[in-house]
Design a protein around this motif. Structure first.
Motif, PDB file in Angstrom:
ATOM      1  N   GLU A 268     -10.596 -13.466   3.788  1.00  0.00           N
ATOM      2  CA  GLU A 268      -9.240 -13.752   4.445  1.00  0.00           C
ATOM      3  C   GLU A 268      -8.295 -12.864   3.669  1.00  0.00           C
ATOM      4  O   GLU A 268      -7.224 -12.547   4.316  1.00  0.00           O
ATOM      5  N   THR A 269      -8.540 -12.911   2.371  1.00  0.00           N
ATOM      6  CA  THR A 269      -7.343 -11.889   1.573  1.00  0.00           C
ATOM      7  C   THR A 269      -7.355 -10.597   2.108  1.00  0.00           C
ATOM      8  O   THR A 269      -6.139 -10.019   2.301  1.00  0.00           O
ATOM      9  N   MET A 270      -8.502  -9.592   2.396  1.00  0.00           N
ATOM     10  CA  MET A 270      -8.291  -8.633   2.783  1.00  0.00           C
ATOM     11  C   MET A 270      -7.856  -8.049   4.324  1.00  0.00           C
ATOM     12  O   MET A 270      -7.247  -7.359   4.608  1.00  0.00           O
ATOM     13  N   GLN A 271      -7.845  -9.467   5.087  1.00  0.00           N
ATOM     14  CA  GLN A 271      -7.414  -9.273   6.368  1.00  0.00           C
ATOM     15  C   GLN A 271      -5.849  -9.441   6.204  1.00  0.00           C
ATOM     16  O   GLN A 271      -5.305  -8.779   6.885  1.00  0.00           O
ATOM     17  N   VAL A 272      -5.494 -10.270   5.478  1.00  0.00           N
ATOM     18  CA  VAL A 272      -4.094 -10.406   5.417  1.00  0.00           C
ATOM     19  C   VAL A 272      -3.606  -9.023   4.842  1.00  0.00           C
ATOM     20  O   VAL A 272      -2.505  -8.456   5.210  1.00  0.00           O
ATOM     21  N   SER A 273      -4.001  -8.516   3.732  1.00  0.00           N
ATOM     22  CA  SER A 273      -3.689  -7.249   3.182  1.00  0.00           C
ATOM     23  C   SER A 273      -3.691  -6.037   4.279  1.00  0.00           C
ATOM     24  O   SER A 273      -2.690  -5.153   4.095  1.00  0.00           O
ATOM     25  N   THR A 274      -4.664  -5.961   5.030  1.00  0.00           N
ATOM     26  CA  THR A 274      -4.644  -5.037   6.070  1.00  0.00           C
ATOM     27  C   THR A 274      -3.988  -5.232   7.119  1.00  0.00           C
ATOM     28  O   THR A 274      -3.747  -4.247   8.029  1.00  0.00           O
ATOM     29  N   ALA A 275      -3.336  -6.364   7.284  1.00  0.00           N
ATOM     30  CA  ALA A 275      -2.130  -6.629   8.461  1.00  0.00           C
ATOM     31  C   ALA A 275      -0.910  -6.098   8.131  1.00  0.00           C
ATOM     32  O   ALA A 275       0.168  -6.571   9.088  1.00  0.00           O
ATOM     33  N   LYS A 276      -0.674  -5.657   6.837  1.00  0.00           N
ATOM     34  CA  LYS A 276       0.623  -5.102   6.391  1.00  0.00           C
ATOM     35  C   LYS A 276       0.687  -3.678   5.696  1.00  0.00           C
ATOM     36  O   LYS A 276      -0.674  -3.326   5.495  1.00  0.00           O
ATOM     37  N   VAL A 277       1.815  -3.347   5.268  1.00  0.00           N
ATOM     38  CA  VAL A 277       1.862  -1.845   4.788  1.00  0.00           C
ATOM     39  C   VAL A 277       0.831  -2.107   3.360  1.00  0.00           C
ATOM     40  O   VAL A 277       0.949  -3.165   2.740  1.00  0.00           O
ATOM     41  N   GLY A 278       0.158  -1.123   3.123  1.00  0.00           N
ATOM     42  CA  GLY A 278      -0.735  -1.177   1.925  1.00  0.00           C
ATOM     43  C   GLY A 278      -0.118  -0.897   0.746  1.00  0.00           C
ATOM     44  O   GLY A 278       0.994  -0.504   0.795  1.00  0.00           O
ATOM     45  N   ALA A 279      -0.652  -1.484  -0.291  1.00  0.00           N
ATOM     46  CA  ALA A 279      -0.085  -1.348  -1.664  1.00  0.00           C
ATOM     47  C   ALA A 279       0.003   0.114  -2.252  1.00  0.00           C
ATOM     48  O   ALA A 279       0.757   0.412  -3.080  1.00  0.00           O
ATOM     49  N   GLU A 280      -0.840   1.016  -1.863  1.00  0.00           N
ATOM     50  CA  GLU A 280      -0.978   2.123  -2.020  1.00  0.00           C
ATOM     51  C   GLU A 280      -1.166   3.161  -0.779  1.00  0.00           C
ATOM     52  O   GLU A 280      -2.013   3.001  -0.029  1.00  0.00           O
ATOM     53  N   LEU A 281      -0.213   4.255  -0.704  1.00  0.00           N
ATOM     54  CA  LEU A 281      -0.080   5.053   0.273  1.00  0.00           C
ATOM     55  C   LEU A 281      -1.053   6.205  -0.474  1.00  0.00           C
ATOM     56  O   LEU A 281      -0.741   7.071  -1.365  1.00  0.00           O
ATOM     57  N   VAL A 282      -2.396   6.480   0.043  1.00  0.00           N
ATOM     58  CA  VAL A 282      -3.476   7.445  -0.193  1.00  0.00           C
ATOM     59  C   VAL A 282      -2.815   8.628  -0.059  1.00  0.00           C
ATOM     60  O   VAL A 282      -2.943   9.601  -0.729  1.00  0.00           O
ATOM     61  N   ASN A 283      -2.754   9.025   1.202  1.00  0.00           N
ATOM     62  CA  ASN A 283      -2.098  10.180   1.651  1.00  0.00           C
ATOM     63  C   ASN A 283      -1.478  10.039   3.288  1.00  0.00           C
ATOM     64  O   ASN A 283      -1.546   8.971   3.920  1.00  0.00           O
ATOM     65  N   LYS A 284      -0.523  11.013   3.606  1.00  0.00           N
ATOM     66  CA  LYS A 284       0.062  10.817   4.927  1.00  0.00           C
ATOM     67  C   LYS A 284       0.374  12.217   5.265  1.00  0.00           C
ATOM     68  O   LYS A 284       0.848  13.231   4.507  1.00  0.00           O
ATOM     69  N   LEU A 285      -0.061  12.640   6.547  1.00  0.00           N
ATOM     70  CA  LEU A 285       0.481  13.779   7.082  1.00  0.00           C
ATOM     71  C   LEU A 285       1.331  13.632   8.403  1.00  0.00           C
ATOM     72  O   LEU A 285       0.683  12.565   9.220  1.00  0.00           O
ATOM     73  N   GLY A 286       2.520  14.052   8.426  1.00  0.00           N
ATOM     74  CA  GLY A 286       3.449  13.711   9.702  1.00  0.00           C
ATOM     75  C   GLY A 286       3.953  12.553   9.500  1.00  0.00           C
ATOM     76  O   GLY A 286       4.074  11.936   8.483  1.00  0.00           O
ATOM     77  N   ASP A 287       4.325  11.865  10.654  1.00  0.00           N
ATOM     78  CA  ASP A 287       4.909  10.350  10.611  1.00  0.00           C
ATOM     79  C   ASP A 287       4.023   9.510  11.454  1.00  0.00           C
ATOM     80  O   ASP A 287       4.637   9.065  12.633  1.00  0.00           O
ATOM     81  N   PRO A 288       2.994   9.038  11.322  1.00  0.00           N
ATOM     82  CA  PRO A 288       2.308   8.232  12.090  1.00  0.00           C
ATOM     83  C   PRO A 288       2.977   6.646  12.523  1.00  0.00           C
ATOM     84  O   PRO A 288       2.898   6.470  13.423  1.00  0.00           O
TER      85      PRO A 288
END
Length: 694
Positions: A268-288
């Motif tokens: 339940e906790t993991m489902q709530v966490s993945t329904a919103k912005v993550g606590a840590e941005l691992v990487n990002k390319l462009g602007d998804p």
């Protein structure tokens, strides 16, 4: 000058030539069925031109000063030993050639070696290495040597049966449970059933009444990094008495801070966490985020996996003896020097006073990396005169493991008019492995997202976000580690995008891997990801697996690929589901680990990884209720049976030039997704959770 008499010639840490022309090669990595004692010995023997029939392999004790890094894990044994072991063999060979040249009074450059002999082609003279040892030991070790080219190999690249196979099939192989020392005692430990619980009180009267039981005492918990559970040890003259005495114990436990935790709560906790912005941005390319916000349609799918156990054939065990001179341990250890350091820290000893002798391992898969078993044995031995072997039952093994973490993945993508992803956002949550051994660590997402954040599909706008799930359950490295769940999610999602686009899953992957260069994550500077190698294994697997051929009703094929521990693998799975019964007819795997050094051992590694990956995908699940593991034995934690294994496994290698990488793990990650795809095409039902339920 009189010729010096032959003596044992210790040519560095790894090889000794005896006067009778036999050679002993010392291997400093742990053998757990992966064939490392064979392949690493071959590296030395190849450059030294040894007669393989006269080679004996010895196991090194824990000693990093002499042998260097000795940890066995991460498919790193061959990769990290490739150069130093060949150089060790080449240097010894150069010294023997120089010794022969001095004896014959000829230039060393004109001599050659073969099958443990130095040969002078000009005169026809020939000397056994053993005859040259007396002179060779007096020579300086050369600083630099020239290593063989692949075209010169006599051993590497050829089929070889493992050096331990004969002893294994005859029952002569000695594992940790086979260790016997004079006047040895045996111990069984009742551990806190709840993670983080502690002994409050115990009554040993009934246990001490069992014939053979000699002592009962508390074993203290040892905290972060080592993670020894609080418990009560029963020491006896034999294992049966120790186990019977343990059953007679009465223990009252302090439940500790994790008694309310459960698998349902984690999910339940993991489902709530993945329904919103993550606590840590691992990487990002462009602007998804911007692209997804503007997209007419976004595909969003969740995948989840449970805890799984290592369930090694040989349950955990270790033999220890503590004396005034220090501590000795014997047992199946993947990281003997971590065990030594942890024992030294726990017993307040200099690490030089702790020795570790490594036996054969009856399976490891990452479980025997952790030092808890050795430290626990040392704590018991501290209270016993003489050596004591701590033996875990199967129930102990399943309920006090360092588990592969559960995970929830939510991936969202939008497609171009041509059906290819223009934006991809991957949110995931796990109780990180690193948090078990280093609770204060931060930024765990890079490691936990391996296989997701660093995937090779070329998508112009992509990101990976991570959120840590707090958990009191001990987590550890399970064969292929993070890619066991990240690859399942990524490859399953690629399959679903291909279907949405009306594209063939193989062709879709080939296009997205592509030869075109776009910006991609670069996770490893020494061994940079190579899209051409991933395409190579995917193409070969599809060809050999006859991807796209017509199949009868109720049959289906799946395909998946991935990178794990620097090696590349792709798999095609053919299944049928008839009246609810799954049959895996064939698995075809193509792998690229660079040069294949022992094809026999390489195939065995690929096949073993496929079977273990299938077991996890179809059978295995650890659940937690009230802070404790529900499963106790193989009745509640089933693993794949022989009649459920693939009818046929076919392995092919794409041999690229360069530095070899590992094969112990890369066949594991693709199998779950390929299997799920095959089941979907056979039944029309898309598996998105593991283990797969038909």
């Amino acid at each position: 000058m009189e010729e010096p008499p032959p003596v044992p010639f210790e040519a560095g840490a790894f090889v000794t030539i005896m006067p009778d022309n036999r050679a002993t090669i010392t291997v400093a990595r742990s053998e757990m069925g992966q064939g490392v004692r064979t392949t690493l010995a071959m590296l030395v023997a190849e450059e030294l031109d040894l007669d393989w029939a006269r080679v004996t392999v010895a196991q090194a004790p824990g000693n990093p000063d002499k042998y260097g890094r000795q940890g066995t894990g991460g498919s790193a044994s061959v990769r990290s030993s490739w150069k130093p072991l060949r150089e060790a063999g080449a240097k010894a060979r150069a010294m023997l050639v120089q010794a022969a040249a001095e004896r014959w009074k000829v230039p060393a450059g004109g001599l050659r070696t073969e099958a443990s002999h130095v040969i002078d082609p000009a005169s026809g003279n020939k000397l056994r290495y053993g005859e040259l040892t007396g002179r060779a030991v007096k020579l300086a070790v050369p600083e630099a040597v020239t290593l063989k080219q692949a075209s010169e190999y006599r051993l590497l690249g050829k089929e070889h049966v493992g050096v331990d196979v004969g002893d294994i099939v005859q029952g002569k192989a000695r594992y940790g449970l086979d260790v016997r020392r004079p006047k040895m005692r045996f111990a069984s430990i009742e551990r806190s059933p709840v993670f983080g619980g502690k002994v409050k009180s115990f009554d040993a009267k009934a246990a001490l009444a069992v014939p053979g039981v000699e002592k009962v005492f508390e074993v203290p918990a040892v905290g972060p990094e080592i993670n020894v559970a609080s418990g009560v040890a029963v020491v006896a003259t034999n294992t049966w008495a120790a186990m019977q005495g343990r059953r007679k114990l009465t223990v009252e436990w302090e439940q500790g801070p994790h008694a309310q935790e459960s698998s349902a709560g984690y999910m339940e906790t993991m489902q709530v966490s993945t329904a919103k912005v993550g606590a840590e941005l691992v990487n990002k390319l462009g602007d998804p985020d911007a692209v997804l916000a503007k997209a007419r349609e976004a595909i969003r799918i969740r995948y989840d996996v449970p805890f799984i156990a290592h369930a090694t054939m040989e349950p955990q065990n270790c033999t220890a003896e503590v004396t005034a001179d220090g501590c000795r341990v014997w047992g199946p250890m993947q990281f003997p020097n971590w065990a030594r350091q942890s024992i030294a820290k726990t017993l307040n000893l200099p690490v030089e006073k702790v020795s570790a002798e490594v036996s054969l391992l009856g399976g490891g898969f990452g479980r025997r990396i952790n030092p808890d078993v050795a430290v626990e044995a040392a704590l018991v031995a501290k209270n016993v005169e003489g050596p004591v072997q701590v033996v875990w039952s199967r129930e102990d093994d399943l309920q006090h493991d360092f588990y592969r973490p559960p995970a929830v993945h939510v991936i969202e993508a939008s497609l171009t008019p041509e059906g290819y992803p223009e934006a991809w956002r991957h949110r995931m949550s796990t109780p990180a492995i690193e948090a078990t051994v280093e609770p204060e660590a931060t930024e765990m997402g890079v490691r936990e997202s391996n296989g997701a954040s660093d995937m090779l599909y070329r998508i112009p706008n992509r990101s990976c976000e991570y959120t840590l799930l707090p958990s009191g359950v001990t987590r550890g490295w399970w064969r292929a580690v993070h890619t066991t769940h990240t690859t399942f999610a990524v490859e399953s999602f690629i399959d679903e995008l291909a279907e949405k686009a009306g594209a063939d899953p193989y062709e879709y992957r080939m296009y997205l891997i592509g030869a075109l260069e776009v910006e991609r994550p670069k996770p490893n500077e020494e061994f940079p990801w190579n899209p051409a190698r991933l395409r190579g294994v995917l193409e070969l697997a599809a060809k050999k697996g006859e991807w796209g051929k017509e199949l009868p009703e109720g049959h289906g094929m799946g395909i998946a690929c991935g990178i794990d521990h620097l090696s590349y693998a792709a798999e095609v799975v053919h299944v049928s589901v008839i009246e609810g019964k799954l049959t895996v007819h064939k698995v075809v795997c193509a792998a690229d680990c660079g040069p294949v050094l022992n094809p026999n051992g390489a195939r065995a590694q690929i096949e073993g990884g496929i079977v273990q990956g299938m077991s996890a995908a179809l059978k295995e699940r650890i659940t937690v209720t009230a802070g404790r593991v529900d499963q106790e034995n193989f009745d509640s934690y089933p693993i794949l049976r022989i009649n459920e294994a693939p009818v046929e496994i076919e392995t092919h290698f794409v041999e690229t030039e360069g530095h070899p990488t590992g094969l112990g793990e890369p066949s594991v990650p693709p199998i779950a997704a390929a299997l799920a795809g095959a089941i979907y095409r056979a039944t029309g039902r898309r598996p998105r959770s593991l283990p797969i339920e038909l």
